[in-house]
Design an enzyme around this catalytic site. Structure first.
Site, PDB file in Angstrom:
ATOM      1  N   TYR A 238     -34.544   9.897 -10.837  1.00 48.37           N
ATOM      2  CA  TYR A 238     -33.091   9.866 -10.755  1.00 48.37           C
ATOM      3  C   TYR A 238     -32.522   8.630 -10.922  1.00 48.37           C
ATOM      4  O   TYR A 238     -31.403   8.447 -11.232  1.00 48.37           O
ATOM      5  CB  TYR A 238     -32.659  10.317  -9.430  1.00 48.37           C
ATOM      6  CG  TYR A 238     -33.012  11.865  -9.110  1.00 48.37           C
ATOM      7  CD1 TYR A 238     -32.576  12.834 -10.001  1.00 48.37           C
ATOM      8  CD2 TYR A 238     -34.050  12.240  -7.902  1.00 48.37           C
ATOM      9  CE1 TYR A 238     -33.120  14.135  -9.843  1.00 48.37           C
ATOM     10  CE2 TYR A 238     -34.629  13.476  -8.254  1.00 48.37           C
ATOM     11  CZ  TYR A 238     -34.129  14.355  -8.973  1.00 48.37           C
ATOM     12  OH  TYR A 238     -34.589  15.849  -8.958  1.00 48.37           O
ATOM     13  N   PHE A 386     -40.055  16.379 -19.807  1.00 49.57           N
ATOM     14  CA  PHE A 386     -39.478  15.243 -19.459  1.00 49.57           C
ATOM     15  C   PHE A 386     -38.860  14.572 -20.786  1.00 49.57           C
ATOM     16  O   PHE A 386     -37.802  13.445 -20.586  1.00 49.57           O
ATOM     17  CB  PHE A 386     -40.182  14.150 -18.639  1.00 49.57           C
ATOM     18  CG  PHE A 386     -41.490  13.749 -19.247  1.00 49.57           C
ATOM     19  CD1 PHE A 386     -41.381  12.740 -20.433  1.00 49.57           C
ATOM     20  CD2 PHE A 386     -42.786  14.130 -18.848  1.00 49.57           C
ATOM     21  CE1 PHE A 386     -42.701  12.524 -20.897  1.00 49.57           C
ATOM     22  CE2 PHE A 386     -43.809  13.779 -19.424  1.00 49.57           C
ATOM     23  CZ  PHE A 386     -43.823  12.681 -20.156  1.00 49.57           C
ATOM     24  N   HIS A 387     -39.050  15.285 -21.894  1.00 50.25           N
ATOM     25  CA  HIS A 387     -38.209  14.590 -23.004  1.00 50.25           C
ATOM     26  C   HIS A 387     -36.818  15.284 -23.130  1.00 50.25           C
ATOM     27  O   HIS A 387     -36.018  14.848 -23.715  1.00 50.25           O
ATOM     28  CB  HIS A 387     -38.993  14.989 -24.496  1.00 50.25           C
ATOM     29  CG  HIS A 387     -40.286  13.952 -24.740  1.00 50.25           C
ATOM     30  ND1 HIS A 387     -41.410  13.972 -24.157  1.00 50.25           N
ATOM     31  CD2 HIS A 387     -40.176  12.667 -25.284  1.00 50.25           C
ATOM     32  CE1 HIS A 387     -42.048  12.974 -24.459  1.00 50.25           C
ATOM     33  NE2 HIS A 387     -41.428  12.079 -25.233  1.00 50.25           N
TER      34      HIS A 387
HETATM   35 FE1  HAS Z   1     -38.759  16.410 -13.851  1.00 50.12          FE
HETATM   36  C1  HAS Z   1     -42.196  16.376 -14.043  1.00 50.12           C
HETATM   37  C2  HAS Z   1     -39.129  18.722 -11.172  1.00 50.12           C
HETATM   38  C3  HAS Z   1     -35.367  16.667 -13.199  1.00 50.12           C
HETATM   39  C4  HAS Z   1     -38.411  13.531 -15.324  1.00 50.12           C
HETATM   40  N1  HAS Z   1     -40.128  15.277 -14.536  1.00 50.12           N
HETATM   41  C5  HAS Z   1     -41.616  15.297 -14.525  1.00 50.12           C
HETATM   42  C6  HAS Z   1     -42.033  14.090 -15.275  1.00 50.12           C
HETATM   43  C7  HAS Z   1     -40.942  13.301 -15.576  1.00 50.12           C
HETATM   44  C8  HAS Z   1     -39.792  13.998 -15.114  1.00 50.12           C
HETATM   45  C9  HAS Z   1     -40.946  12.154 -16.504  1.00 50.12           C
HETATM   46  O1  HAS Z   1     -41.408  19.909  -9.312  1.00 50.12           O
HETATM   47  C10 HAS Z   1     -43.618  13.971 -15.566  1.00 50.12           C
HETATM   48  C11 HAS Z   1     -44.200  12.959 -14.722  1.00 50.12           C
HETATM   49  C12 HAS Z   1     -45.825  13.040 -15.059  1.00 50.12           C
HETATM   50  O2  HAS Z   1     -45.954  12.262 -16.087  1.00 50.12           O
HETATM   51  O3  HAS Z   1     -46.519  13.762 -14.418  1.00 50.12           O
HETATM   52  N2  HAS Z   1     -37.604  17.487 -12.507  1.00 50.12           N
HETATM   53  C13 HAS Z   1     -38.075  18.499 -11.508  1.00 50.12           C
HETATM   54  C14 HAS Z   1     -36.570  18.943 -10.749  1.00 50.12           C
HETATM   55  C15 HAS Z   1     -35.649  18.373 -11.412  1.00 50.12           C
HETATM   56  C16 HAS Z   1     -36.133  17.368 -12.335  1.00 50.12           C
HETATM   57  C17 HAS Z   1     -36.473  19.997  -9.888  1.00 50.12           C
HETATM   58  N3  HAS Z   1     -37.173  15.386 -13.958  1.00 50.12           N
HETATM   59  C18 HAS Z   1     -35.793  15.443 -13.785  1.00 50.12           C
HETATM   60  C19 HAS Z   1     -35.184  14.508 -14.439  1.00 50.12           C
HETATM   61  C20 HAS Z   1     -35.907  13.556 -15.136  1.00 50.12           C
HETATM   62  C21 HAS Z   1     -37.425  13.972 -14.893  1.00 50.12           C
HETATM   63  C22 HAS Z   1     -33.765  14.362 -14.416  1.00 50.12           C
HETATM   64  C23 HAS Z   1     -35.719  12.381 -15.757  1.00 50.12           C
HETATM   65  C24 HAS Z   1     -34.544  11.829 -15.901  1.00 50.12           C
HETATM   66  N4  HAS Z   1     -40.246  17.092 -12.757  1.00 50.12           N
HETATM   67  C25 HAS Z   1     -40.352  18.204 -11.715  1.00 50.12           C
HETATM   68  C26 HAS Z   1     -41.608  18.513 -11.247  1.00 50.12           C
HETATM   69  C27 HAS Z   1     -42.520  17.845 -11.976  1.00 50.12           C
HETATM   70  C28 HAS Z   1     -41.517  17.030 -12.852  1.00 50.12           C
HETATM   71  C29 HAS Z   1     -41.996  19.564 -10.340  1.00 50.12           C
HETATM   72  C30 HAS Z   1     -43.959  17.797 -11.795  1.00 50.12           C
HETATM   73  C31 HAS Z   1     -44.615  19.024 -12.788  1.00 50.12           C
HETATM   74  C32 HAS Z   1     -46.065  18.759 -13.023  1.00 50.12           C
HETATM   75  O4  HAS Z   1     -46.812  19.773 -12.719  1.00 50.12           O
HETATM   76  O5  HAS Z   1     -46.674  17.743 -13.230  1.00 50.12           O
HETATM   77  C33 HAS Z   1     -34.099  18.613 -11.056  1.00 50.12           C
HETATM   78  O6  HAS Z   1     -33.504  17.235 -10.751  1.00 50.12           O
HETATM   79  C34 HAS Z   1     -33.205  19.303 -12.191  1.00 50.12           C
HETATM   80  C35 HAS Z   1     -31.785  19.842 -11.847  1.00 50.12           C
HETATM   81  C36 HAS Z   1     -30.976  19.997 -12.799  1.00 50.12           C
HETATM   82  C37 HAS Z   1     -30.212  21.013 -13.078  1.00 50.12           C
HETATM   83  C38 HAS Z   1     -29.505  20.850 -14.369  1.00 50.12           C
HETATM   84  C39 HAS Z   1     -28.094  20.721 -14.214  1.00 50.12           C
HETATM   85  C40 HAS Z   1     -27.441  20.644 -15.449  1.00 50.12           C
HETATM   86  C41 HAS Z   1     -26.239  19.601 -15.856  1.00 50.12           C
HETATM   87  C42 HAS Z   1     -25.718  19.671 -17.302  1.00 50.12           C
HETATM   88  C43 HAS Z   1     -24.629  20.432 -17.273  1.00 50.12           C
HETATM   89  C44 HAS Z   1     -24.066  20.634 -18.613  1.00 50.12           C
HETATM   90  C45 HAS Z   1     -22.614  20.496 -19.095  1.00 50.12           C
HETATM   91  C46 HAS Z   1     -22.397  20.664 -20.204  1.00 50.12           C
HETATM   92  C47 HAS Z   1     -21.514  20.259 -18.016  1.00 50.12           C
HETATM   93  C48 HAS Z   1     -30.250  22.115 -12.305  1.00 50.12           C
HETATM   94  C49 HAS Z   1     -25.719  18.652 -14.836  1.00 50.12           C
HETATM   95  C50 HAS Z   1     -21.318  21.776 -20.766  1.00 50.12           C
HETATM   96  C51 HAS Z   1     -20.850  21.639 -21.968  1.00 50.12           C
HETATM   97  C52 HAS Z   1     -19.658  22.043 -22.490  1.00 50.12           C
HETATM   98  C53 HAS Z   1     -19.157  21.866 -24.004  1.00 50.12           C
HETATM   99  C54 HAS Z   1     -18.838  23.141 -21.676  1.00 50.12           C
END
Ligand code: HAS
Ligand code: CU
Length: 563
Positions: A238, A386-387
């Site tokens: 974050y 994570f990419h």
């Molecule tokens: Fe993650 C592993 C769970 C977010 C980075 N994550 C990683 C690793 C990295 C990483 C680097 O629970 C690997 C670490 C390693 O080397 O072992 N991650 C989550 C969850 C979220 C999450 C629940 N991760 C991130 C973010 C990262 C990141 C942000 C970097 C910046 N992650 C995990 C878990 C692992 C994990 C486990 C471990 C897995 C394992 O087995 O090793 C949440 O924060 C995600 C919430 C996001 C959303 C999406 C909201 C969407 C938005 C865009 C809206 C679009 C719009 C466009 C408005 C619910 C805000 C509209 C367009 C129009 C034109 C209308």
């Protein structure tokens, strides 16, 4: 009711008064981007590896192993690039919003500390003394200079945190009773979160890894070290994301011709990140022994909580852009989208970044779901995840910011708006394809961090099932190489390009915001000290029972050097 936020800046103020702030900010972000250039150029070799093509020996003979390359790639991209770029975002925008001058000697010293750290850690990796990947799990052991260098980068970034909080305090003294302006609020909360989050890695590195690598203690308990690492390792994601969110909340509504639809919801989202970013680290350790299942479940549940502010963000930002699209004449349910300023590379890069985050976030929720994670843990699914998050949501947003911010800081015209737009689309397409290929390979149990293009004879063909996603991954590596070349052509072309007249320097696109000014709730959310204490309490609750047991039952192991 529109009551407006912040914009106190005028083009006149751009003329020179902020020269010192601009110089130090440019130093931070350009050093970060320099690290990214080297890190990102190694990326295609990783992608080709997962396409079954091994170019390490032929093209990168100065690297001793795939793992040395992967260590450089990970450390430079996610630890160095992000931390330097963030320092620029989190210091510069509050100073400009509040109209409070930075303590420049102090900020330059924080830059010097971080740079010294980068040089130490970088040299250690290049010399192949510290091929331990960016997670540096013991018993893999690196050189003391590697750990000390990383510690210095963290110390320098914490100095930045102190300065952001000082800016806020100085402003509050001069404006008693007023609520912190929004960008400063977001930056301060991010820095408070980071201060709470770094405790784990500081203890790991200072108490264990530095003494161990220097030979003062003979062993380290891997389980304890991993737990301390992930205490910081989740909230650090974050720390990478929130500066991008600051741009989405503070600048994108304006760039879209709209306005931020809710000031108070923005504050709520950031406050939730302060509360829930840290007590969730066990979701990286679902497969680790030594952590009671009940605590893993608590962290799994809290991870779902920390997904909520991102959902809030998705709706708030989409609605804020919709205001712009409708003002530009867009009609119907989706017709407004066509009216958005798609030809503006800064805007488009950031909206593509948001789009990728829908998939990155969804994958994150799967990872967080305890039992589902067991299916994907330690497979290529995780680098796929994570990419899309740090590699696209964050990085492509930062690219988009630089398209106006580098001209703003350096008084140079953006080199080519068209090439900038191309670089953004190419990065987006490359990363989406990479994400698809890697998630998909993960479902065939292809392991992450494996030199699979160089398998011994008896293992040849064991990943044959994954041939299609392997192919996609290899193609994505080539596309991303093209994107890197285009983006850095634009960056260097801008830095060494045409000078701008003062009147043509882009102003900071601070957005207007709708808000119920200084309502009781907003006042309450402004009491950051109290929220920080509450967040610390929650972290203590989620971590202390397990940590105390680990500290009192250590099994210390000597170090290993594998590569
Ligand atoms: Fe993650 C592993 C769970 C977010 C980075 N994550 C990683 C690793 C990295 C990483 C680097 O629970 C690997 C670490 C390693 O080397 O072992 N991650 C989550 C969850 C979220 C999450 C629940 N991760 C991130 C973010 C990262 C990141 C942000 C970097 C910046 N992650 C995990 C878990 C692992 C994990 C486990 C471990 C897995 C394992 O087995 O090793 C949440 O924060 C995600 C919430 C996001 C959303 C999406 C909201 C969407 C938005 C865009 C809206 C679009 C719009 C466009 C408005 C619910 C805000 C509209 C367009 C129009 C034109 C209308
Ligand atoms: Cu995590």
């Amino acid at each position: 009711m529109t009551v407006g936020t912040i914009p106190t800046t005028t083009t006149v103020a751009e003329a020179g008064t902020w020269r010192g702030e601009k110089a130090v900010t440019a130093a931070f972000i350009l050093t970060g981007l320099g690290a990214l250039l080297i890190g990102a150029l190694l990326g295609p070799f990783q992608a080709l590896n997962y396409g079954g093509i091994n170019l390490y020996d032929d093209v990168l003979p100065f690297l001793r192993s795939y793992y040395q390359g992967l260590t450089l790639h990970g450390v430079l991209n996610v630890l160095v690039f992000t931390t330097f770029f963030n320092a620029g975002v989190l210091l510069y925008f509050p100073a400009r919003e509040l109209n409070v001058r930075m303590n420049l000697p102090f900020v330059w010293s924080s830059y010097a500390v971080m740079l010294a750290g980068l040089l130490m850690a970088g040299t250690a990796i290049v010399a192949n003394t510290s091929t331990v990947l960016y997670t540096f799990y013991p018993p893999l052991s690196g050189h003391w200079a590697f750990y000390t260098g990383l510690a210095l980068v963290v110390v320098g970034s914490l100095m930045g945190a102190v300065e952001v909080l000082r800016l806020r305090t100085a402003w509050r003294r001069a404006n008693p009773g007023k609520v912190t302006p929004l960008v400063t609020y977001m930056s301060s909360v991010t820095m408070l979160m980071w201060m709470l989050a770094t405790v784990g890695i500081v203890v790991e590195v200072v108490v264990f890894l530095i003494p161990w690598s220097a030979g003062w203690i003979s062993g380290v308990d891997p389980q304890l070290a991993r737990t301390l690492f992930w205490y910081t390792g989740h909230p650090i994601v974050y720390f990478w994301l929130l500066p991008a969110y600051i741009s989405w909340y503070a600048f994108i509504p304006k760039q879209a011709g709209g306005e931020l639809v809710s000031d108070s919801l923005t504050r709520l989202a950031f406050l939730m990140f302060l509360m829930f970013s840290t007590p969730v680290g066990f979701h990286h350790q679902f497969a680790d022994p030594g952590i009671p299942v009940a605590w893993k479940l608590v962290h799994s549940l809290l991870t779902m909580f920390v997904g909520i502010p991102s959902m809030i963000t998705a709706f708030t930002i989409a609605a804020s852009m919709e205001v712009g699209g409708r003002r530009a004449g867009g009609t119907g349910v989706l017709g407004w989208i066509r009216k958005l300023p798609w030809r503006n590379p800064s805007f488009t890069a950031q909206v593509l970044a948001m789009f990728s985050f829908i998939f990155g976030g969804a994958g994150g929720i799967i990872n967080a779901s305890f039992t589902l994670d067991l299916l994907v843990h330690n497979t290529t699914w995780i680098p796929g995840h994570f990419h899309l998050t740090v590699g696209t949501a964050t990085t492509l947003t930062f690219f988009g910011m630089t398209f106006w911010w580098v001209p703003h800081l350096t008084k140079r015209a953006l080199y080519s708006s068209r090439l900038a737009l191309w670089s953004a689309w190419t990065w987006f397409v490359g990363m989406m394809l990479f994400g698809l290929g890697m998630h998909w390979q993960g479902l065939y149990a292809v392991p992450r961090r494996a030199h699979i293009s160089n398998l011994p004879e008896q293992l040849q063909g064991i990943y044959a099932d994954a041939a299609v996603p392997q192919f996609l991954t290899a193609v994505s590596g080539i596309i991303l190489l093209a994107a890197v070349i285009m983006y850095f052509t634009v960056l260097f072309g801008t830095l060494f390009g045409k000078r701008l007249e003062d009147a043509d320097v882009p102003a900071i696109p601070f957005s207007e915001a709708r808000e119920i000014r200084a309502s009781g709730v907003v006042q309450m959310m402004d009491r950051l000290g109290a929220w920080f204490v509450l967040a610390a309490f929650l972290v203590a609750l989620a971590y202390l029972p397990t940590l105390i047991s680990m500290f009192t039952n250590q099994i210390a192991l000597p170090g290993l050097r594998l590569w």
